[in-house]
Design a protein around this motif. Sequence first.
Motif, PDB file in Angstrom:
ATOM      1  N   ASP A 148      44.982  24.675 -20.866  1.00  0.00           N
ATOM      2  CA  ASP A 148      43.954  24.770 -21.892  1.00  0.00           C
ATOM      3  C   ASP A 148      44.648  25.025 -23.232  1.00  0.00           C
ATOM      4  O   ASP A 148      45.455  25.959 -23.344  1.00  0.00           O
ATOM      5  N   PRO A 149      44.375  24.220 -24.268  1.00  0.00           N
ATOM      6  CA  PRO A 149      45.096  24.388 -25.525  1.00  0.00           C
ATOM      7  C   PRO A 149      44.789  25.688 -26.265  1.00  0.00           C
ATOM      8  O   PRO A 149      45.659  26.216 -26.957  1.00  0.00           O
ATOM      9  N   ILE A 150      43.589  26.211 -26.120  1.00  0.00           N
ATOM     10  CA  ILE A 150      43.246  27.462 -26.816  1.00  0.00           C
ATOM     11  C   ILE A 150      44.008  28.630 -26.191  1.00  0.00           C
ATOM     12  O   ILE A 150      44.630  29.427 -26.895  1.00  0.00           O
TER      13      ILE A 150
ATOM     14  N   SER B 274      58.421  38.592 -29.723  1.00  0.00           N
ATOM     15  CA  SER B 274      59.856  38.339 -29.870  1.00  0.00           C
ATOM     16  C   SER B 274      60.340  38.405 -31.316  1.00  0.00           C
ATOM     17  O   SER B 274      61.529  38.227 -31.567  1.00  0.00           O
ATOM     18  N   GLY B 275      59.440  38.626 -32.235  1.00  0.00           N
ATOM     19  CA  GLY B 275      59.845  38.651 -33.635  1.00  0.00           C
ATOM     20  C   GLY B 275      60.193  37.276 -34.177  1.00  0.00           C
ATOM     21  O   GLY B 275      61.057  37.147 -35.039  1.00  0.00           O
ATOM     22  N   GLY B 276      59.522  36.232 -33.667  1.00  0.00           N
ATOM     23  CA  GLY B 276      59.740  34.888 -34.189  1.00  0.00           C
ATOM     24  C   GLY B 276      60.840  34.101 -33.506  1.00  0.00           C
ATOM     25  O   GLY B 276      61.473  33.260 -34.131  1.00  0.00           O
ATOM     26  N   ARG B 277      61.046  34.329 -32.219  1.00  0.00           N
ATOM     27  CA  ARG B 277      62.120  33.632 -31.502  1.00  0.00           C
ATOM     28  C   ARG B 277      61.619  32.582 -30.518  1.00  0.00           C
ATOM     29  O   ARG B 277      62.381  32.041 -29.732  1.00  0.00           O
ATOM     30  N   PHE B 278      60.347  32.245 -30.561  1.00  0.00           N
ATOM     31  CA  PHE B 278      59.774  31.300 -29.604  1.00  0.00           C
ATOM     32  C   PHE B 278      59.950  29.857 -30.071  1.00  0.00           C
ATOM     33  O   PHE B 278      59.780  29.548 -31.242  1.00  0.00           O
ATOM     34  N   VAL B 279      60.298  28.972 -29.136  1.00  0.00           N
ATOM     35  CA  VAL B 279      60.365  27.528 -29.372  1.00  0.00           C
ATOM     36  C   VAL B 279      59.457  26.879 -28.326  1.00  0.00           C
ATOM     37  O   VAL B 279      59.593  27.138 -27.128  1.00  0.00           O
ATOM     38  N   PHE B 280      58.541  26.043 -28.793  1.00  0.00           N
ATOM     39  CA  PHE B 280      57.509  25.454 -27.938  1.00  0.00           C
ATOM     40  C   PHE B 280      57.926  24.059 -27.489  1.00  0.00           C
ATOM     41  O   PHE B 280      57.659  23.066 -28.152  1.00  0.00           O
ATOM     42  N   GLY B 281      58.633  23.994 -26.362  1.00  0.00           N
ATOM     43  CA  GLY B 281      58.991  22.715 -25.770  1.00  0.00           C
ATOM     44  C   GLY B 281      57.838  22.226 -24.915  1.00  0.00           C
ATOM     45  O   GLY B 281      57.349  22.963 -24.061  1.00  0.00           O
ATOM     46  N   VAL B 282      57.378  21.015 -25.164  1.00  0.00           N
ATOM     47  CA  VAL B 282      56.230  20.483 -24.440  1.00  0.00           C
ATOM     48  C   VAL B 282      56.538  19.108 -23.872  1.00  0.00           C
ATOM     49  O   VAL B 282      57.423  18.406 -24.356  1.00  0.00           O
ATOM     50  N   GLY B 283      55.777  18.742 -22.855  1.00  0.00           N
ATOM     51  CA  GLY B 283      55.931  17.418 -22.273  1.00  0.00           C
ATOM     52  C   GLY B 283      54.691  17.028 -21.507  1.00  0.00           C
ATOM     53  O   GLY B 283      53.793  17.851 -21.280  1.00  0.00           O
ATOM     54  N   ALA B 284      54.647  15.770 -21.098  1.00  0.00           N
ATOM     55  CA  ALA B 284      53.482  15.232 -20.395  1.00  0.00           C
ATOM     56  C   ALA B 284      53.633  15.281 -18.876  1.00  0.00           C
ATOM     57  O   ALA B 284      52.664  15.112 -18.161  1.00  0.00           O
ATOM     58  N   GLY B 285      54.836  15.513 -18.390  1.00  0.00           N
ATOM     59  CA  GLY B 285      55.038  15.632 -16.946  1.00  0.00           C
ATOM     60  C   GLY B 285      55.320  14.304 -16.261  1.00  0.00           C
ATOM     61  O   GLY B 285      54.952  13.240 -16.747  1.00  0.00           O
ATOM     62  N   TRP B 286      55.971  14.400 -15.118  1.00  0.00           N
ATOM     63  CA  TRP B 286      56.341  13.218 -14.344  1.00  0.00           C
ATOM     64  C   TRP B 286      55.663  13.184 -12.974  1.00  0.00           C
ATOM     65  O   TRP B 286      55.560  12.136 -12.341  1.00  0.00           O
TER      66      TRP B 286
ATOM     67  N   GLY C 168      49.688  10.792 -22.546  1.00  0.00           N
ATOM     68  CA  GLY C 168      50.304  10.795 -23.872  1.00  0.00           C
ATOM     69  C   GLY C 168      49.295  11.112 -24.962  1.00  0.00           C
ATOM     70  O   GLY C 168      49.561  11.917 -25.865  1.00  0.00           O
ATOM     71  N   ALA C 169      48.131  10.492 -24.895  1.00  0.00           N
ATOM     72  CA  ALA C 169      47.079  10.741 -25.894  1.00  0.00           C
ATOM     73  C   ALA C 169      46.585  12.184 -25.811  1.00  0.00           C
ATOM     74  O   ALA C 169      46.347  12.827 -26.840  1.00  0.00           O
ATOM     75  N   ILE C 170      46.450  12.705 -24.602  1.00  0.00           N
ATOM     76  CA  ILE C 170      46.020  14.098 -24.425  1.00  0.00           C
ATOM     77  C   ILE C 170      47.065  15.038 -25.011  1.00  0.00           C
ATOM     78  O   ILE C 170      46.733  15.986 -25.736  1.00  0.00           O
ATOM     79  N   LEU C 171      48.334  14.788 -24.715  1.00  0.00           N
ATOM     80  CA  LEU C 171      49.412  15.625 -25.230  1.00  0.00           C
ATOM     81  C   LEU C 171      49.393  15.650 -26.752  1.00  0.00           C
ATOM     82  O   LEU C 171      49.467  16.718 -27.368  1.00  0.00           O
ATOM     83  N   ASP C 172      49.279  14.494 -27.373  1.00  0.00           N
ATOM     84  CA  ASP C 172      49.260  14.421 -28.837  1.00  0.00           C
ATOM     85  C   ASP C 172      48.111  15.242 -29.418  1.00  0.00           C
ATOM     86  O   ASP C 172      48.294  16.000 -30.374  1.00  0.00           O
ATOM     87  N   GLU C 173      46.921  15.106 -28.841  1.00  0.00           N
ATOM     88  CA  GLU C 173      45.765  15.855 -29.341  1.00  0.00           C
ATOM     89  C   GLU C 173      45.933  17.347 -29.133  1.00  0.00           C
ATOM     90  O   GLU C 173      45.575  18.147 -30.006  1.00  0.00           O
ATOM     91  N   GLN C 174      46.433  17.744 -27.979  1.00  0.00           N
ATOM     92  CA  GLN C 174      46.604  19.173 -27.727  1.00  0.00           C
ATOM     93  C   GLN C 174      47.597  19.790 -28.705  1.00  0.00           C
ATOM     94  O   GLN C 174      47.385  20.904 -29.175  1.00  0.00           O
ATOM     95  N   ILE C 175      48.667  19.091 -29.014  1.00  0.00           N
ATOM     96  CA  ILE C 175      49.632  19.606 -29.993  1.00  0.00           C
ATOM     97  C   ILE C 175      48.949  19.796 -31.340  1.00  0.00           C
ATOM     98  O   ILE C 175      49.106  20.845 -31.987  1.00  0.00           O
TER      99      ILE C 175
ATOM    100  N   ASP D 252      45.073  27.434 -39.239  1.00  0.00           N
ATOM    101  CA  ASP D 252      43.782  27.466 -39.927  1.00  0.00           C
ATOM    102  C   ASP D 252      42.972  28.682 -39.488  1.00  0.00           C
ATOM    103  O   ASP D 252      43.081  29.135 -38.354  1.00  0.00           O
ATOM    104  N   GLU D 253      42.120  29.147 -40.421  1.00  0.00           N
ATOM    105  CA  GLU D 253      41.229  30.253 -40.053  1.00  0.00           C
ATOM    106  C   GLU D 253      39.942  30.133 -40.833  1.00  0.00           C
ATOM    107  O   GLU D 253      39.974  30.311 -42.045  1.00  0.00           O
ATOM    108  N   PRO D 254      38.857  29.800 -40.182  1.00  0.00           N
ATOM    109  CA  PRO D 254      38.794  29.429 -38.773  1.00  0.00           C
ATOM    110  C   PRO D 254      39.379  28.030 -38.530  1.00  0.00           C
ATOM    111  O   PRO D 254      39.508  27.249 -39.462  1.00  0.00           O
ATOM    112  N   ALA D 255      39.710  27.768 -37.283  1.00  0.00           N
ATOM    113  CA  ALA D 255      40.259  26.466 -36.893  1.00  0.00           C
ATOM    114  C   ALA D 255      39.202  25.709 -36.107  1.00  0.00           C
ATOM    115  O   ALA D 255      38.421  26.301 -35.357  1.00  0.00           O
ATOM    116  N   GLU D 256      39.200  24.415 -36.301  1.00  0.00           N
ATOM    117  CA  GLU D 256      38.353  23.566 -35.464  1.00  0.00           C
ATOM    118  C   GLU D 256      39.088  22.264 -35.218  1.00  0.00           C
ATOM    119  O   GLU D 256      39.971  21.875 -35.989  1.00  0.00           O
ATOM    120  N   PHE D 257      38.715  21.605 -34.130  1.00  0.00           N
ATOM    121  CA  PHE D 257      39.361  20.341 -33.779  1.00  0.00           C
ATOM    122  C   PHE D 257      38.353  19.490 -33.036  1.00  0.00           C
ATOM    123  O   PHE D 257      37.673  19.972 -32.123  1.00  0.00           O
TER     124      PHE D 257
END
Length: 178
Positions: free
Chosen positions: A90-92, A105-117, A133-140, A149-154
């Motif tokens: 779930d993207p939220i 972590s004080g800003g040490r996170f890196v968000f590696g994402v993929g669509a899976g095999w 692929g389309a779902i991945l792009d939208e979720q990102i 954004d505050e508030p955020a909407e999509f």
Amino acid sequence: MKFGISTFVNDDTIDTVSLARAIEERSFDSLAIAEHTHIPASRESPYPGGGELPRQYYRTLDPFVTLAAAAAVTSRIELITGIALLIQRDPIITAKEAASIDLISGGRFVFGVGAGWNIEELRHHGTDPKTRGAILDEQIEAIKALWTDEPAEFHGKHVDFDASYLRPKPVQKPYPPI
């Protein structure tokens, strides 16, 4: 040049806290944690590395829980999802989990994402492999909106939510590297 450790943390290997401390003590730069929510018993998808699917795939810990534990006992290493199977999440909730790790972590996170095999794994989550692929792009894009954004909407074809507040926001601006 930076050097890191990319691994599967599971229930029969070194524990997360010991691993994270050892990586930092040995001057590595990062820890990347793999994700598989589950492995379907009936498998048709061939393992990309060839041969039988390695045992660790069946036993992985959740990468966000694992990285939060690592964040609590380290102060320097980058903490990476390597990779988060975003289309199975779930993207939220994922936006909140990732921002929470970035904060802890004080800003040490890196968000590696993929669509899976693993096609069977995707299907168990209700995903048509042809749309991953389309779902991945939208979720990102939706997660970026939630982080900035505050508030955020999509409003997309696969992800849709009205104006909402999501906290915490990531420490890194405008958001962690993706």
